[in-house]
Design an enzyme around this catalytic site. Structure first.
Site, PDB file in Angstrom:
ATOM      1  CG  ASP A 202     -17.392 112.514 -16.309  1.00  0.00           C
ATOM      2  OD1 ASP A 202     -17.183 113.377 -17.187  1.00  0.00           O
ATOM      3  OD2 ASP A 202     -16.681 112.411 -15.289  1.00  0.00           O
ATOM      4  CD  GLU A 205     -19.620 120.314 -16.610  1.00  0.00           C
ATOM      5  OE1 GLU A 205     -18.890 121.142 -16.059  1.00  0.00           O
ATOM      6  OE2 GLU A 205     -20.660 120.611 -17.210  1.00  0.00           O
TER       7      GLU A 205
HETATM    8  C1  NOJ Z   1     -15.004 122.622 -15.929  1.00  0.00           C
HETATM    9  C2  NOJ Z   1     -15.718 121.404 -15.510  1.00  0.00           C
HETATM   10  O1  NOJ Z   1     -16.927 121.717 -14.979  1.00  0.00           O
HETATM   11  C3  NOJ Z   1     -14.855 120.611 -14.577  1.00  0.00           C
HETATM   12  O2  NOJ Z   1     -15.516 119.504 -14.076  1.00  0.00           O
HETATM   13  C4  NOJ Z   1     -13.677 120.189 -15.355  1.00  0.00           C
HETATM   14  O3  NOJ Z   1     -12.814 119.450 -14.542  1.00  0.00           O
HETATM   15  C5  NOJ Z   1     -12.990 121.373 -15.953  1.00  0.00           C
HETATM   16  N1  NOJ Z   1     -13.890 122.234 -16.665  1.00  0.00           N
HETATM   17  C6  NOJ Z   1     -11.903 120.905 -16.880  1.00  0.00           C
HETATM   18  O4  NOJ Z   1     -12.433 120.210 -17.966  1.00  0.00           O
HETATM   19  C1  NOJ Z   2     -17.775 121.342 -12.229  1.00  0.00           C
HETATM   20  C2  NOJ Z   2     -18.265 120.006 -11.841  1.00  0.00           C
HETATM   21  O1  NOJ Z   2     -17.358 119.046 -12.307  1.00  0.00           O
HETATM   22  C3  NOJ Z   2     -19.631 119.751 -12.409  1.00  0.00           C
HETATM   23  O2  NOJ Z   2     -20.107 118.529 -11.923  1.00  0.00           O
HETATM   24  C4  NOJ Z   2     -20.588 120.849 -12.041  1.00  0.00           C
HETATM   25  O3  NOJ Z   2     -21.816 120.634 -12.640  1.00  0.00           O
HETATM   26  C5  NOJ Z   2     -20.034 122.195 -12.456  1.00  0.00           C
HETATM   27  N1  NOJ Z   2     -18.702 122.379 -11.968  1.00  0.00           N
HETATM   28  C6  NOJ Z   2     -20.887 123.343 -11.941  1.00  0.00           C
HETATM   29  O4  NOJ Z   2     -20.869 123.343 -10.541  1.00  0.00           O
END
Ligand code: NOJ
Ligand code: NOJ
Length: 480
Positions: A202, A205
């Site tokens: 999603d 991620e």
């Molecule tokens: C980094 C991801 O981009 C973020 O969305 C996520 O919550 C954390 N890792 C933990 O999985």
């Molecule tokens: C974490 C977020 O959850 C994700 O949507 C985003 O792409 C990355 N950070 C990078 O900003």
């Protein structure tokens, strides 16, 4: 060169502003500067958009396909509005670099095939800033990326159709019918059309499944792709993309729970939902903002998104202590069960981009009403209306409002004020000296958390601001 870009844009943007703006001229100026700084910063290849300059705790110094697509939409809008040929040329060059780098991502060679299945290379979430593949474990594929990128680039192509040399540029770099695809948009559309039924990770991620937000982006890409293909004489593809878009529409209706009166962001596909039992997620709103198709299901006018927003807001109102101290609006996070704190997992926080999303929604809903010159009251969600704290008149329960009525203007004003209260809220948590905005806001202290200078935080503020500006240009009465 970039210094010139933002000073130009800045003067142009603010001249159409008015006295009660929720953002000061200085803040807007700082935001544009910060925003452009993260496009192709030192040490990166041309066309790179870094998610944040932060290289550790957390390391966000990568080109994320999703973030870049949303960021470059802001650049594209500036390009479309630019009057001076010099500015236009500079913004065009930024878009062109992005086109080139995107194509390079699609063709990346140094892939560790024990981690990345080459069939799904379009769905890679992020790349190193020199264009190399990210050969480490990660949530993959993330299929919103190619769809969001296609939408940005199709809109870019559309704005080139009638300019001298535009068609040549499109054929050279953006879209040609031949298969296998040799152009960036065509490759993204083929991938999206063939794989939208596949489970993937999603927007955040984290969760594997079928996601409302991703499918919204995929539908929009295929819908616009179908129109572009037709314009460019690629008839069969136009039909195929159009059919897939319709099939996605059917699937999208399954995300609505009539019993709970909310959108569930991910369909339970047997995968691990990571404790996300409520189904509430600001990503649902982002799906509408980033990918609505006017007059289709889940447009800005759809009451299903409104009732989801009210429930989401009230859950954040409860769970974040920083929402109990009398500040304007409500600080919004990703989803109530979130535990990612921007560095580790000490509990979820409000996010700037989520707060900006609420602001943008209110502006766009008001704008829609103004363009339609009517409000269909029976189509508005009742809880959403009740939740509008700035609405000072009683509205009839059914029927229509017309612009001549005092109720119509009262509703528009209430929506604008609601939106403004979210921008004011974001301002309170940002750094007023430097204008900087990180990814998150500490739920207890209100100070910033997580990746500093998150490009998406700036992009979402500028997008909301742009929407407000468009609305205000149509509303001379409101400017007084
Ligand atoms: C980094 C991801 O981009 C973020 O969305 C996520 O919550 C954390 N890792 C933990 O999985
Ligand atoms: C974490 C977020 O959850 C994700 O949507 C985003 O792409 C990355 N950070 C990078 O900003």
């Amino acid at each position: 060169m970039r210094a010139i870009i933002y000073s130009f844009i800045f003067v142009f943007s603010f001249s159409s502003s008015f006295a009660q703006s929720p953002i000061t001229a200085q803040k807007l100026d700082l935001t544009y500067r910060k925003f452009f700084k993260n496009i192709n910063p030192k040490g990166t290849k041309r066309g790179v958009v870094v998610a944040s300059p932060s290289k550790s705790s957390p390391d966000y110094f990568y080109h994320w396909t999703r973030d870049a697509a949303l960021v470059m939409r802001v650049v594209l809008k500036e390009f479309q509005q630019a009057k001076s040929p010099r500015l236009r040329k500079q913004l065009f060059n930024l878009m062109d670099n992005y086109v080139e780098f995107s194509r390079e991502n699609q063709l990346v060679q140094d892939v560790d095939e024990s981690l990345i299945d080459p069939r799904y290379i379009m769905g890679e979430a992020k790349f190193h800033v020199d264009g190399q593949a990210y050969n480490k474990p990660w949530g993959r594929p993330q299929n919103d990326g190619p769809a969001l990128r296609a939408v940005t680039l199709i809109e870019f192509a559309a704005s080139l159709l009638s300019v001298p040399g535009g068609l040549d540029y499109i054929a050279k770099k953006l879209y040609r019918p031949e298969l296998p695809a040799h152009t960036v948009i065509k490759a993204d559309l083929e991938y999206t059309a063939h794989y939208w039924k596949m489970e993937n990770f999603d927007y955040w991620e984290e969760v594997k499944g079928l996601h409302f937000t991703t499918l919204m982006a995929q539908r929009k890409a295929l819908h616009l792709g179908s129109l572009l293909a037709r314009t460019l004489g690629d008839k069969k593809a136009s039909q195929y993309y159009g059919e897939q878009a319709i099939a996605i529409s059917k699937m999208l209706n399954k995300f609505w729970s009539p019993k709970l009166k909310r959108l569930k962001v991910t369909l339970e596909t047997g995968g691990d939902l990571r404790g996300k039992t409520s189904g509430l997620d600001v990503a649902s709103l982002l799906g509408v903002l980033h990918s609505e198709i006017p007059k289709s299901s889940y447009s800005i006018l759809d009451p299903r998104i409104q009732s989801t927003m009210v429930q989401l807001k009230s859950s954040f109102q409860k769970i974040y202590p920083i929402n109990h101290v009398g500040l304007p609006a409500t600080a919004i996070g990703r989803y109530p069960e979130d535990i990612y704190d921007g560095v580790g997992f000490d509990g979820g926080n409000p996010w700037f981009l989520a707060i900006h999303a609420y602001a943008e929604y209110y502006y766009r809903l008001a704008h829609r009403f103004v363009l339609d010159k009517r409000v269909n009251l029976s189509q508005l969600d009742k809880d959403f209306l009740k939740d509008l704290s700035f609405l000072k008149v009683n509205l009839p329960r059914k029927g229509e409002l017309r612009p001549e009525s005092k109720e119509f203007m009262a509703l528009i004003k209430a929506l604008v004020k609601e939106g403004d209260s979210y921008l004011k809220r974001s301002e309170i948590h940002s750094n007023s000296q430097t204008g900087s905005m990180a990814e998150q806001i500490n739920r207890n202290t209100g100070y910033m958390r997580g990746a500093r200078d998150l490009t998406w935080s700036y992009a979402s503020l500028l997008t909301a601001w742009q929407e407000r500006k468009k609305l205000m240009q149509r509303l001379p009465e409101l400017r007084r």
